[in-house]
Every structure is written in C-alpha cells, then in structure tokens.
Design a protein around this motif. Structure first.
Motif, PDB file in Angstrom:
ATOM      1  N   HIS A  49      39.880  42.860  36.429  1.00  0.00           N
ATOM      2  CA  HIS A  49      38.614  43.350  35.498  1.00  0.00           C
ATOM      3  C   HIS A  49      38.619  42.604  34.283  1.00  0.00           C
ATOM      4  N   THR A  50      39.889  42.486  33.331  1.00  0.00           N
ATOM      5  CA  THR A  50      39.885  41.884  32.124  1.00  0.00           C
ATOM      6  C   THR A  50      39.593  40.308  32.190  1.00  0.00           C
ATOM      7  N   GLU A  51      40.064  39.554  33.396  1.00  0.00           N
ATOM      8  CA  GLU A  51      39.992  38.336  33.108  1.00  0.00           C
ATOM      9  C   GLU A  51      38.546  37.937  33.623  1.00  0.00           C
ATOM     10  N   LEU A  52      38.365  38.559  34.753  1.00  0.00           N
ATOM     11  CA  LEU A  52      36.767  38.124  35.556  1.00  0.00           C
ATOM     12  C   LEU A  52      35.595  38.519  35.332  1.00  0.00           C
ATOM     13  N   VAL A  53      35.721  39.726  34.508  1.00  0.00           N
ATOM     14  CA  VAL A  53      34.683  40.675  34.341  1.00  0.00           C
ATOM     15  C   VAL A  53      34.500  40.506  32.578  1.00  0.00           C
ATOM     16  N   GLU A  54      35.515  40.684  31.951  1.00  0.00           N
ATOM     17  CA  GLU A  54      35.224  40.634  30.433  1.00  0.00           C
ATOM     18  C   GLU A  54      35.256  39.265  29.792  1.00  0.00           C
ATOM     19  N   ARG A  55      36.358  38.329  30.139  1.00  0.00           N
ATOM     20  CA  ARG A  55      36.478  37.084  29.810  1.00  0.00           C
ATOM     21  C   ARG A  55      35.764  35.941  30.424  1.00  0.00           C
ATOM     22  N   ARG A  56      36.094  35.717  31.516  1.00  0.00           N
ATOM     23  CA  ARG A  56      35.479  34.775  32.109  1.00  0.00           C
ATOM     24  C   ARG A  56      34.015  35.119  32.567  1.00  0.00           C
ATOM     25  N   ARG A  57      33.477  36.303  32.841  1.00  0.00           N
ATOM     26  CA  ARG A  57      32.135  36.933  33.233  1.00  0.00           C
ATOM     27  C   ARG A  57      31.791  35.997  34.454  1.00  0.00           C
ATOM     28  N   TRP A  58      32.818  36.001  35.260  1.00  0.00           N
ATOM     29  CA  TRP A  58      32.389  35.418  36.834  1.00  0.00           C
ATOM     30  C   TRP A  58      31.588  36.275  37.491  1.00  0.00           C
ATOM     31  N   SER A  60      29.445  40.605  37.280  1.00  0.00           N
ATOM     32  CA  SER A  60      29.108  41.609  36.527  1.00  0.00           C
ATOM     33  C   SER A  60      30.309  42.806  36.656  1.00  0.00           C
ATOM     34  N   GLU A  61      30.263  43.824  36.002  1.00  0.00           N
ATOM     35  CA  GLU A  61      30.944  45.059  36.126  1.00  0.00           C
ATOM     36  C   GLU A  61      30.367  45.681  37.351  1.00  0.00           C
ATOM     37  N   ARG A  62      28.897  46.004  37.250  1.00  0.00           N
ATOM     38  CA  ARG A  62      28.431  46.664  38.372  1.00  0.00           C
ATOM     39  C   ARG A  62      29.062  46.024  39.777  1.00  0.00           C
ATOM     40  N   ARG A  63      28.672  44.719  39.837  1.00  0.00           N
ATOM     41  CA  ARG A  63      28.919  44.246  41.346  1.00  0.00           C
ATOM     42  C   ARG A  63      30.708  44.369  41.435  1.00  0.00           C
ATOM     43  N   PHE A  64      31.500  44.262  40.332  1.00  0.00           N
ATOM     44  CA  PHE A  64      32.780  44.447  40.527  1.00  0.00           C
ATOM     45  C   PHE A  64      33.265  45.906  41.100  1.00  0.00           C
ATOM     46  N   LEU A  65      32.572  46.802  40.355  1.00  0.00           N
ATOM     47  CA  LEU A  65      32.814  48.452  40.807  1.00  0.00           C
ATOM     48  C   LEU A  65      32.296  48.268  42.289  1.00  0.00           C
ATOM     49  N   HIS A  66      31.235  47.787  42.519  1.00  0.00           N
ATOM     50  CA  HIS A  66      30.694  48.075  43.941  1.00  0.00           C
ATOM     51  C   HIS A  66      31.559  47.422  44.884  1.00  0.00           C
ATOM     52  N   ALA A  67      32.162  46.115  44.686  1.00  0.00           N
ATOM     53  CA  ALA A  67      33.121  45.717  45.673  1.00  0.00           C
ATOM     54  C   ALA A  67      34.391  46.520  45.669  1.00  0.00           C
ATOM     55  N   LEU A  68      34.631  47.130  44.698  1.00  0.00           N
ATOM     56  CA  LEU A  68      36.105  47.895  44.449  1.00  0.00           C
ATOM     57  C   LEU A  68      35.955  49.069  45.306  1.00  0.00           C
ATOM     58  N   ASN A  69      34.696  49.672  45.200  1.00  0.00           N
ATOM     59  CA  ASN A  69      34.480  51.005  45.985  1.00  0.00           C
ATOM     60  C   ASN A  69      34.530  50.460  47.476  1.00  0.00           C
ATOM     61  N   TYR A  70      34.063  49.558  47.886  1.00  0.00           N
ATOM     62  CA  TYR A  70      34.323  49.264  49.382  1.00  0.00           C
ATOM     63  C   TYR A  70      35.675  49.010  49.846  1.00  0.00           C
ATOM     64  N   HIS A 205      30.394  55.332  39.886  1.00  0.00           N
ATOM     65  CA  HIS A 205      29.230  54.731  40.593  1.00  0.00           C
ATOM     66  C   HIS A 205      29.004  53.650  39.924  1.00  0.00           C
ATOM     67  N   PRO A 206      28.177  52.501  40.393  1.00  0.00           N
ATOM     68  CA  PRO A 206      27.755  51.422  39.589  1.00  0.00           C
ATOM     69  C   PRO A 206      26.933  51.705  38.310  1.00  0.00           C
ATOM     70  N   GLY A 207      26.193  52.767  38.384  1.00  0.00           N
ATOM     71  CA  GLY A 207      25.564  53.046  37.213  1.00  0.00           C
ATOM     72  C   GLY A 207      26.237  53.248  36.018  1.00  0.00           C
ATOM     73  N   ASN A 208      27.685  53.616  36.238  1.00  0.00           N
ATOM     74  CA  ASN A 208      28.449  53.921  35.079  1.00  0.00           C
ATOM     75  C   ASN A 208      29.202  52.469  34.448  1.00  0.00           C
ATOM     76  N   ILE A 217      27.765  35.981  38.552  1.00  0.00           N
ATOM     77  CA  ILE A 217      27.388  36.902  39.625  1.00  0.00           C
ATOM     78  C   ILE A 217      26.707  38.074  38.847  1.00  0.00           C
ATOM     79  N   ASP A 218      25.721  38.197  38.387  1.00  0.00           N
ATOM     80  CA  ASP A 218      25.119  39.145  37.546  1.00  0.00           C
ATOM     81  C   ASP A 218      24.628  40.478  38.473  1.00  0.00           C
ATOM     82  N   ASP A 219      24.139  41.579  37.857  1.00  0.00           N
ATOM     83  CA  ASP A 219      23.544  42.773  38.572  1.00  0.00           C
ATOM     84  C   ASP A 219      22.250  42.434  39.374  1.00  0.00           C
ATOM     85  N   ASP A 220      21.608  41.467  38.753  1.00  0.00           N
ATOM     86  CA  ASP A 220      20.378  41.100  39.215  1.00  0.00           C
ATOM     87  C   ASP A 220      20.195  39.695  39.905  1.00  0.00           C
ATOM     88  N   THR A 221      21.550  39.044  40.214  1.00  0.00           N
ATOM     89  CA  THR A 221      21.836  37.859  41.152  1.00  0.00           C
ATOM     90  C   THR A 221      21.253  37.917  42.377  1.00  0.00           C
TER      91      THR A 221
END
Length: 453
Positions: A49-58, A60-70, A205-208, A217-221
């Motif tokens: 999360h720190t590297e891919l979402v916050e720093r490199r931004r490969w 988005s957090e919404r997509r990251f959490l969605h993948a994690l939930n799965y 939930h991704p809404g959080n 790869i952003d929320d609306d990508t």
C-alpha cells in the motif's frame, strides 16, 4: 488483518499523474518486495500500500482495497494473491506470474539455506539453545494469531459456537481439517438463509478509500481488455493451471513412483492450498495432521522449529511448507545418503510449487469476475463461517504446540513457560513485532543453554 484502519490521509496536494510502468520496472519492484516482505500478511499488504498506492501511485486506493477484499475471500496467502492481482492488472498474465513468483522465490531460497543449516547443525548446543528460546515464542505467536483473527471475525454467539465446535472437533475428536471446513461452510450456507444478519460482517468498503492523487490505474480507469470477463478465458486459465499441476505430478510419479514422498507431497500440498482459508495459521493443523501424523515427513518438534524459521524470513508464512518438504526429502534420503541437501531442496521446491499453483489460477481466472463476487452474502456467509471455524482450529494448534514445548520429553519445562509468558505479554500488552520478539527469545534460549551447559 485490518490493514484499512492503518491507512491515513496524506493531506498533500494532488501530484501529477504517474508515468506508465514498464514490465522491467515492475520486475525490479516485485523482486525487491520479495526480499523485504517481513511482518506477515498485514506487514506485506502495508508495504504494498505504501509503495504502490501512496508513493508510486500505480493503483488507486479504491482499486487496491477492492482487489484486497477479493483476495481475502480466497483460500491461499492473500498478500501473495494481491501481488499477483496487481501485477496481472498492470501487465497481463506475464505481469501476474512475475509478481507472484518474485514474491515467493527469495523466501524459498532463504528457507532452503536455513533448513540445511537446521538439519546439518541443529544438534550443535548453540543452535539447540536458540531453538529452545524460539519455540515458546512460536506458541505465543499462534495464540496472538487466534486472538487477532477472532477479534475480527467472531462478532456474535453463533460464530463463537462455530469456533468452539471447530476447536472440539480437531483437538478432542481428531476430525480431519477438510471435514471441519466443509461443516463450517454448510453452517454458513444455511445461516445466510435463516439468519443472514449474523453472517454479514461488513468490512472495508471501497467508498472509505483515501485519494493520494491520480493513479496509473485510477478509480475511473476503464477495465483493461485483458481483464474483461470471458467464459472462454476463464476455462482456458483453469484448464492450463490444472494441466500444469497434473503434468508436474505425473512427472514426479513417473520418475520416482506414485507412492514416493515427492509425489505424495505434490498431491498433499495441492489439497493444503485449497484449505488455507484464514491464512497460513489456519492450514497448519491440516499440515500437522498430514506431514507429522500421516506421512511422517517430520516430527512435531521439527514442525514448531519450521514455524519459527518461517516467522523470521520474508515472504508468506505459508512458506513453512518449504521447510516441511525439505525435512521430508532429507529424512527420507530421496537421492541416497550422499545427496541429502539435494533431496531436501527437491522436497522444498515440490511443496512450494504445488502450494502456489492454485493461487495463480484463482487470480488469473477469477480477476475478471471480482465485481460479481462483492456484496454477495450467499458467497460470503460460508466464508465467514469458515473464518470463525479457523479461530477454533488455530487455538487448537496453540494447545498442541504448547504441549510439545512446555512438556517436552514428558517433563515440565519451567524456563520455556517463563519465556512463553513473557512473549505473550510482549505481544498482547506491548504489541512487539514478530522479528524482535523471536530475536529476544532466541537470545534468552542461548543464555539459558550456556547457563546450564
């Protein structure tokens, strides 16, 4: 693991969109992650999360959490599967395979080396003293795992009853672990219809999600073409994975015999991979039943030592299967008494291969249907019940390990009990990390060995 709770808003202005990531750049990141991914699944997911979402931004957090939930719904190591998922989303099948392989291979190499040292020099007094101190820490770590998963999962009396039933089933009735998983799944399936509110635990939930700026790869990508669902693609991936596993097993059976330890390991660890709901601690009782009680690949004290080694290396904790395979290959002298290290390495490689093939199939085949799996109570209720049963199973594992450590050789071990209590206080009261805890207990064991030696 409540990784989501640790995520904080950056409070910084949105930076410009990141540049596209090449497969070469991703390769070096996944390789680095394989060597620094200490701290179990929570620590590994936090690193990503720190590297891919916050720093490199490969991503988005919404997509990251969605993948994690799965990934958390699936059997298998969720941190590894998350890496495969992100790698696949970025660079298709090749990216997913590279991400997953590099997440695992460094820890495999390190564990093979440590397992060789353990088998070759384990009876040296200094090594034995270190292991004497580490074993009580392992009991405390397993107890902490049961508490951590239980506090997240057991939210009502029904789920507590499932956990208790699982504990009694495996610790007293000695029921096979797969049967316990099946019973819990059936209870959840029925519960979704009779009392759905007791099995709907919600979750992140991704809404959080928090925004750290535009991501590659952003929320609306738009969903990439390779990630669109296709029955043909689903069937192709599943059949390819099954063919790979079957071909590898048939090769082992042809070279060494159907009843050889390597062929048995291939079949056993494939089944184990499908039983790992709730993480590595959940499947350890099943591995103990098979590897220790049924096949005799290693002893119960060796199993505890293997868990200790697994806790001190990077990579998913389920990599303890590499230690089991190494010791099994070594003790059975698969290639003769002159080639024990080679036999151990072969056992470790086979155990790892068959443990992780299902994880790749789950992600590469199931990634396109992630959206259809979210919020479906009829799917999640059986998994919630299984997670509750996992708590009881892990508690039984702590009792089993405690008996082996605190009553070793049929005699009470006061020093081990003191170390174990201190480890519990450090974990539960002071939230000490796993690596510092094991290091401190190893030093205590070494001091005791010289004190009595």
């Amino acid at each position: 693991m409540n990784t989501h709770a640790s995520i904080r808003r950056s409070g910084q202005p949105n930076p410009p969109a990141p540049q596209p990531v090449t497969l070469r750049q991703a390769f070096w990141y996944w390789l680095k992650l394989g060597f620094i991914s200490f701290g179990g699944p929570a620590g590994q997911i936090a690193l990503m999360h720190t590297e891919l979402v916050e720093r490199r931004r490969w991503i988005s957090e919404r997509r990251f959490l969605h993948a994690l939930n799965y990934c958390m719904l699936l059997p298998g190591p969720e941190a590894t599967q998350l890496a495969i998922y992100i790698g696949w989303l970025l660079h298709r099948t090749a990216g997913g395979i590279i991400a997953g392989a590099l997440f695992v291979l460094p820890s495999l190499a390190i564990l093979i080396a440590l397992s060789w040292i353990y088998m070759a020099f384990g009876h040296v007094p200094a090594v034995a003293g270190v292991m004497y101190g580490i074993k009580p820490a392992v009991v405390a770590i397993v107890l902490a795992a049961a508490w951590r998963i239980g506090s997240r999962t057991i939210k009502n009396a029904v789920l507590a009853a499932i956990a208790l039933a699982a504990f009694v089933s495996i610790a007293v009735l000695r029921m096979p672990f797969p049967l316990i998983v099946l019973g819990a799944a059936l209870a959840g399936f029925a519960g979704a219809r009779l009392s759905p509110q007791r099995f709907d635990l919600g979750g992140a939930h991704p809404g959080n999600a928090t925004s750290y700026g535009p991501a590659l790869i952003d929320d609306d990508t738009p969903t990439p073409a390779h990630a669109l669902f296709s029955w043909r693609r689903l069937a192709t991936v599943v059949l390819a994975g099954a063919a790979l596993a079957m071909s590898a097993w048939l090769l082992l059976a042809w070279l060494f015999g159907v009843h050889s330890p390597l062929a048995q390991m291939g079949w056993f660890f494939t089944k184990a991979a499908l039983m790992t709901f709730g993480g590595a601690y959940a499947v350890l009782p099943y591995v103990v039943q098979g590897a220790v009680d049924h096949y005799g690949w290693l002893s119960a004290p060796q199993m505890i030592d293997g868990l200790a080694l697994g806790e001190t290396t990077p990579g998913p904790l389920i990599m303890i299967v590499a230690f089991v395979g190494f010791v099994g290959g070594w003790t059975h002298a698969l290639f003769g008494p002159a080639a024990l290290p080679a036999a151990g390495a072969a056992g470790a490689a086979v155990a790892t291969l068959f443990t992780f093939i299902p994880s790749f199939v789950f992600i590469l085949a199931g990634g396109p249907v992630v959206e259809s799996t979210r919020g479906n109570l009829h799917l999640t209720a059986p998994l919630t019940a299984i997670s509750a049963a996992v708590v009881g199973v892990i508690a039984s594992l702590a009792v089993f390990f405690g008996g082996q450590v605190f009553f070793a050789g049929g005699q009470l071990q006061p020093a081990a009990i003191v170390i174990g209590l201190a480890a519990c206080i450090a974990l539960f009261r002071y939230k000490i990390g796993t690596i510092p805890l094991i290091a401190a207990c190893a030093v205590a064991g070494l001091v005791l060995s010289y004190w009595h030696g």
